[in-house]
Design a protein around this motif. Structure first.
Motif, short mmCIF file in Angstrom:
data_model
loop_
_atom_site.label_atom_id
_atom_site.label_comp_id
_atom_site.label_asym_id
_atom_site.label_seq_id
_atom_site.Cartn_x
_atom_site.Cartn_y
_atom_site.Cartn_z
N ALA A 161 0.83 -1.21 0.00
CA ALA A 161 0.00 0.00 0.00
C ALA A 161 0.86 1.26 0.00
N ALA A 162 1.96 1.22 0.73
CA ALA A 162 2.85 2.39 0.78
C ALA A 162 3.48 2.63 -0.58
N LEU A 163 3.89 1.52 -1.22
CA LEU A 163 4.49 1.68 -2.55
C LEU A 163 3.46 2.22 -3.55
N TRP A 164 2.22 1.75 -3.47
CA TRP A 164 1.17 2.22 -4.40
C TRP A 164 0.88 3.70 -4.21
N ARG A 165 0.85 4.07 -2.87
CA ARG A 165 0.63 5.49 -2.61
C ARG A 165 1.78 6.33 -3.12
N ALA A 166 3.01 5.84 -3.01
CA ALA A 166 4.17 6.58 -3.52
C ALA A 166 4.13 6.69 -5.05
N PHE A 167 3.62 5.63 -5.68
CA PHE A 167 3.52 5.64 -7.14
C PHE A 167 2.43 6.62 -7.61
N LEU A 168 1.32 6.65 -6.89
CA LEU A 168 0.21 7.52 -7.29
C LEU A 168 0.41 8.97 -6.90
N LEU A 169 1.30 9.24 -6.00
CA LEU A 169 1.47 10.62 -5.52
C LEU A 169 1.79 11.62 -6.64
N PRO A 170 2.76 11.32 -7.54
CA PRO A 170 3.03 12.30 -8.62
C PRO A 170 1.81 12.56 -9.51
N PHE A 171 1.06 11.46 -9.78
CA PHE A 171 -0.12 11.65 -10.62
C PHE A 171 -1.16 12.51 -9.91
N ARG A 172 -1.28 12.26 -8.61
CA ARG A 172 -2.23 13.09 -7.86
C ARG A 172 -1.78 14.55 -7.83
N MET A 173 -0.46 14.74 -7.69
CA MET A 173 0.05 16.11 -7.68
C MET A 173 -0.13 16.77 -9.06
N ALA A 176 -3.75 17.55 -9.56
CA ALA A 176 -4.12 18.71 -8.75
C ALA A 176 -3.64 20.00 -9.41
N MET A 177 -2.39 19.95 -9.90
CA MET A 177 -1.85 21.14 -10.58
C MET A 177 -2.57 21.38 -11.90
N ALA A 178 -2.89 20.28 -12.62
CA ALA A 178 -3.49 20.42 -13.95
C ALA A 178 -4.86 21.06 -13.87
N TRP A 179 -5.71 20.58 -12.97
CA TRP A 179 -7.06 21.15 -12.95
C TRP A 179 -7.04 22.57 -12.43
N ARG A 180 -6.07 22.85 -11.53
CA ARG A 180 -5.96 24.24 -11.07
C ARG A 180 -5.43 25.14 -12.20
N LEU A 181 -4.39 24.59 -12.91
CA LEU A 181 -3.84 25.37 -14.03
C LEU A 181 -4.89 25.54 -15.13
N GLY A 182 -5.64 24.46 -15.39
CA GLY A 182 -6.70 24.55 -16.39
C GLY A 182 -7.73 25.59 -16.02
N LEU A 183 -8.05 25.63 -14.72
CA LEU A 183 -9.01 26.63 -14.27
C LEU A 183 -8.47 28.04 -14.48
N VAL A 184 -7.16 28.20 -14.17
CA VAL A 184 -6.54 29.52 -14.37
C VAL A 184 -6.54 29.89 -15.85
N ILE A 185 -6.15 28.90 -16.70
CA ILE A 185 -6.13 29.17 -18.15
C ILE A 185 -7.54 29.51 -18.64
N PHE A 186 -8.52 28.73 -18.15
CA PHE A 186 -9.90 28.99 -18.56
C PHE A 186 -10.33 30.41 -18.18
N LEU A 187 -9.94 30.82 -16.97
CA LEU A 187 -10.29 32.17 -16.53
C LEU A 187 -9.56 33.22 -17.36
N LEU A 188 -8.25 32.95 -17.64
CA LEU A 188 -7.49 33.91 -18.44
C LEU A 188 -8.04 34.02 -19.85
N VAL A 189 -8.34 32.85 -20.45
CA VAL A 189 -8.92 32.87 -21.80
C VAL A 189 -10.25 33.59 -21.79
N GLY A 190 -11.04 33.33 -20.76
CA GLY A 190 -12.33 34.02 -20.65
C GLY A 190 -12.17 35.52 -20.55
N LEU A 191 -11.17 35.93 -19.74
CA LEU A 191 -10.91 37.37 -19.62
C LEU A 191 -10.42 37.94 -20.95
N GLY A 192 -9.54 37.15 -21.63
CA GLY A 192 -9.04 37.61 -22.94
C GLY A 192 -10.15 37.73 -23.96
#
Length: 710
Positions: free
Chosen positions: A44-56, A59-75
């Motif tokens: 379980a520890a190894l699986w969590r270690a393997f999934l951690l980068p994908f989760r990170m 998390a970054m992607a949907w936040r970045l996508g939201l930012v891009i969506f907002l920026l594009v919307g503003l543009g």
């Protein structure tokens, strides 16, 4: 009791026994027993270690996508708020255009980027609308401004071709192309860009950031405008070769009709130009434009815009160009009109200008054919000899012009208006015009004999005739007809060089004239158009002529002209009777002298040949009652002509041109002297000019009396 001992205990464990061997099924079950908990926790520890980068990353992607969506919307919101109305975007030229029309009102040339006027997606020919959509963006009415499928396809094609993903095919929608055409809302500023070309080059750059900005701007356009409004901007802004901006200008330029009237073949040809407008422009590459049009027609059939029968018919009968489009841009004549017209309404106009000219396209065509015919028959293919021709009415209206052997060129050196060449014996009529104005007649006598002049700074000068012979006593008419040099020099010296220079200048020879006795032999330089205009002055009865090609200027859409002609008949130079007498003498040049090859059965012709020293220039200028035609021939580097004189090939070109012209008209008799004339004077022997007390010669005084200036 004997059986029990005191303090003994019973055993609590069972006897040791050998357990039975498990069955195979039980052994297998034993092997599948869950691992100990410590192993589960490790996994379980190894699986969590393997999934951690994908989760990170997620998390970054949907936040970045939201930012891009907002920026594009503003543009999108920003661009949409700042976009002007559609009417302000259909014509983005910084400069205007010039349309030139011939004497009959037919368009024959254009200058500048042409904007034919606004057409809309609703008013344009349905064939054209469908051709553009089928060729450039068949899902135009179904997408939101961007086409991910199109972009992916374009990237795949570019990578397969060994190019960068953004190089070559762009996969752009019509909306994106329109965004690029209006430079993402950035207007041309001459303070920021050296030229419109640099501005447009900047607008066409394909960087990743610019693609992102372009996509945002395209989305804004979809928010602000309807699909048909976007297509309207596109139809009016896109470049379609040969200086045509927009489909209305292209339809007018190539087919002589509005974009609302083009048929399927014509629409397909114009839509096909969008791929490579400069390379496929039908004025330069008609075969390539027709081949591309066939591809467009096939695309239209695939999208069910054309039936199979319509497509087959359109391919079998491809679009062709109008005569004006085939003739390209009006050649030397159009260049001359543009150079001589008001700069604000020609070279640097910010408006769309219409210019009515004096050009007669039938005469222009006939002149070009005459030049080609003579050069094909009588000039070696390797010869670099050049030719210039001007056809003019008696009032100075230029009807045709050739400035070089390449008659279908634009922006080239115009030998008819720019080349200053020695005139040779073509200048002699002005010598005789001076004498006739002073009261001499065509039948007065001058002696042709050897003579020597002492010229200050040059020493003795002994001129000769072309044949190195002397004719003795000759009448003025014969002297001019045979182009004798000695009589012309004697007459010039006798009446005074200053008077000869004045008469020639007043007739329109604007260049500086020679100071010595060689003035009479055409040692001075002039242009063909000046000389032809001066001969027109003889034809019209002795008044000066200023050659002109511009009749009227007006702005597109206006009815009142802004300016009229800047040339025509000017002040009188010699008396009408003197002009008629000179015309008679020049008539004899053709009848019995050096210009006999100009004869046309049943037509009265007057003219004069001219050949300069070492045959570097050969001229023939002549006229009927309606037209004056001037022909010059020579090398640009002054190389002597071989076997060519003014009475030879230039006269042949003149005759072929005039035959074609007279076939379209019926020239009447020349306005010349007819009937017996009393001999009034004789210039033999020539005495030094007698000076009056005032220091003027008798001839100066007589000239002043005759012209009313004394």
């Amino acid at each position: 009791m004997a059986e029990k001992k005191s303090g003994s205990r019973k055993r609590l464990t069972a006897d040791r026994r050998t357990p039975p061997s498990p069955s195979p099924r039980k052994r297998k079950a034993t092997l599948q027993k869950p691992a100990p908990k410590r192993f589960s926790r490790l996994r379980a520890a190894l699986w969590r270690a393997f999934l951690l980068p994908f989760r990170m990353i997620w998390a970054m992607a949907w936040r970045l996508g939201l930012v891009i969506f907002l920026l594009v919307g503003l543009g999108v919101a920003y661009f949409a708020a700042n976009l002007p109305e559609v009417s302000a975007l259909v014509d983005g030229r910084a400069k205007g255009s010039v349309t030139l029309m011939d004497r009959n009102g037919a368009v024959f040339a254009w200058r500048g980027d042409q904007f034919g006027g606004i057409v809309t997606a609703q008013t344009v020919s349905p064939f054209l609308k469908n051709a553009v959509v089928a060729t450039e963006d068949r899902r135009f009415y179904r997408h939101f401004g961007l086409s991910p499928r199109g972009v992916a396809s374009a990237v795949r094609i570019n990578l397969r071709a060994g190019r960068g993903p953004l190089s070559g095919n762009g996969g752009s929608t019509i909306t994106q192309q329109t965004a690029k055409l209006i430079c993402l809302g950035v207007n041309y500023d001459p303070d920021l860009w050296k030229s419109e070309r640099n501005y447009e080059r900047e607008c066409r750059r394909s960087t990743l950031w610019r693609k992102i900005k372009e996509a945002t701007f395209a989305l804004a356009m979809e928010v602000k405008f309807s699909k048909d409004e976007i297509l309207t901007i596109y139809l009016n802004r896109t470049f379609l070769g040969a200086g045509a901006r927009g489909f209305e200008a292209a339809a007018q330029r190539y087919f002589g009709k509005s974009a609302t009237q083009v048929n399927a073949a014509e629409a397909a040809m114009m839509a096909g130009l969008l791929k490579a407008p400069s390379r496929l422009a039908p004025t330069d590459n008609l075969a390539g434009a027709q081949a591309r049009a066939a591809i467009v027609i096939d695309l239209m059939q695939q999208e069910n815009y054309l039936s199979k029968a319509e497509a087959t018919s359109s391919i079998a009968q491809p679009a062709t160009l109008t005569a004006a489009a085939t003739d390209r841009a009006g050649g030397y004549f159009a260049d001359w009109v543009m150079a001589s017209g008001p700069e604000f309404f020609t070279r640097n106009t910010t408006e769309d200008v219409l210019i009515n000219t004096t050009l007669d396209q039938n005469i222009q065509t006939a002149t070009e054919q005459a030049v080609r015919s003579i050069f094909d028959d009588k000039i070696d293919e390797s010869s670099k000899a050049q030719v210039a021709v001007v056809v003019m009415s008696a009032d100075g209206a230029v009807r045709a012009m050739i400035g070089g052997r390449n008659t279908r060129t634009t922006g080239a050196f115009n030998r008819a208006t720019q080349a200053k060449r020695q005139t040779g014996s073509a200048f002699k009529p002005f010598v005789y015009a001076t004498a006739l104005e002073l009261g001499y007649t065509p039948f007065d006598i001058v002696r042709d004999e050897p003579i020597t002049y002492n010229i200050a700074g040059s020493g003795a000068w002994s001129p000769t005739n072309y044949n190195n012979q002397f004719a003795g006593d000759v009448a003025f008419t014969r002297a001019l007809a045979e182009s004798l040099n000695i009589p012309a020099i004697k007459i010039s010296e006798h009446v005074g060089r200053d008077l000869v220079r004045k008469v020639a200048t007043d007739f329109g020879i604007a260049n500086e004239l020679a100071a010595g006795p060689a003035l009479a032999l055409g040692a001075s330089e002039s242009t063909l158009i000046e000389m032809t205009g001066a001969y027109a002055g003889i034809l019209n009865g002795g008044s000066s002529v200023r050659p002109y090609g511009l009749e009227q200027i007006k702005l597109l859409g206006d009815t009142e002209p802004l300016a009229g002609r800047a040339g025509g008949i000017g002040e009188r130079v010699i008396d009408t009777k003197a002009a008629q007498a000179l015309t008679y003498m020049m008539y004899e040049v053709v009848q019995s002298g050096t210009g006999q090859r100009a004869k046309i059965e049943g037509v009265e012709i007057a003219g004069k040949t001219g050949t300069t020293q070492a045959a570097r220039d050969a001229w023939f200028i002549g006229f009927t009652s309606e037209f004056v035609v001037g022909v010059w021939m020579g090398y640009d580097d002054n190389t002597p002509l071989k076997g060519v004189t003014g009475g030879g090939i230039p006269t042949d070109i003149w005759r072929e041109t005039m035959i074609a012209i007279t076939n379209q008209s019926a020239p009447g008799p020349l306005p010349m002297l007819r009937g017996p004339v009393q001999i009034s004077k004789q210039l033999e022997p020539i005495e030094p000019a007698v000076k009056t007390k005032s220091g003027a010669t008798i001839f100066d005084t007589l000239f002043g009396i005759l012209t009313g200036k004394n």
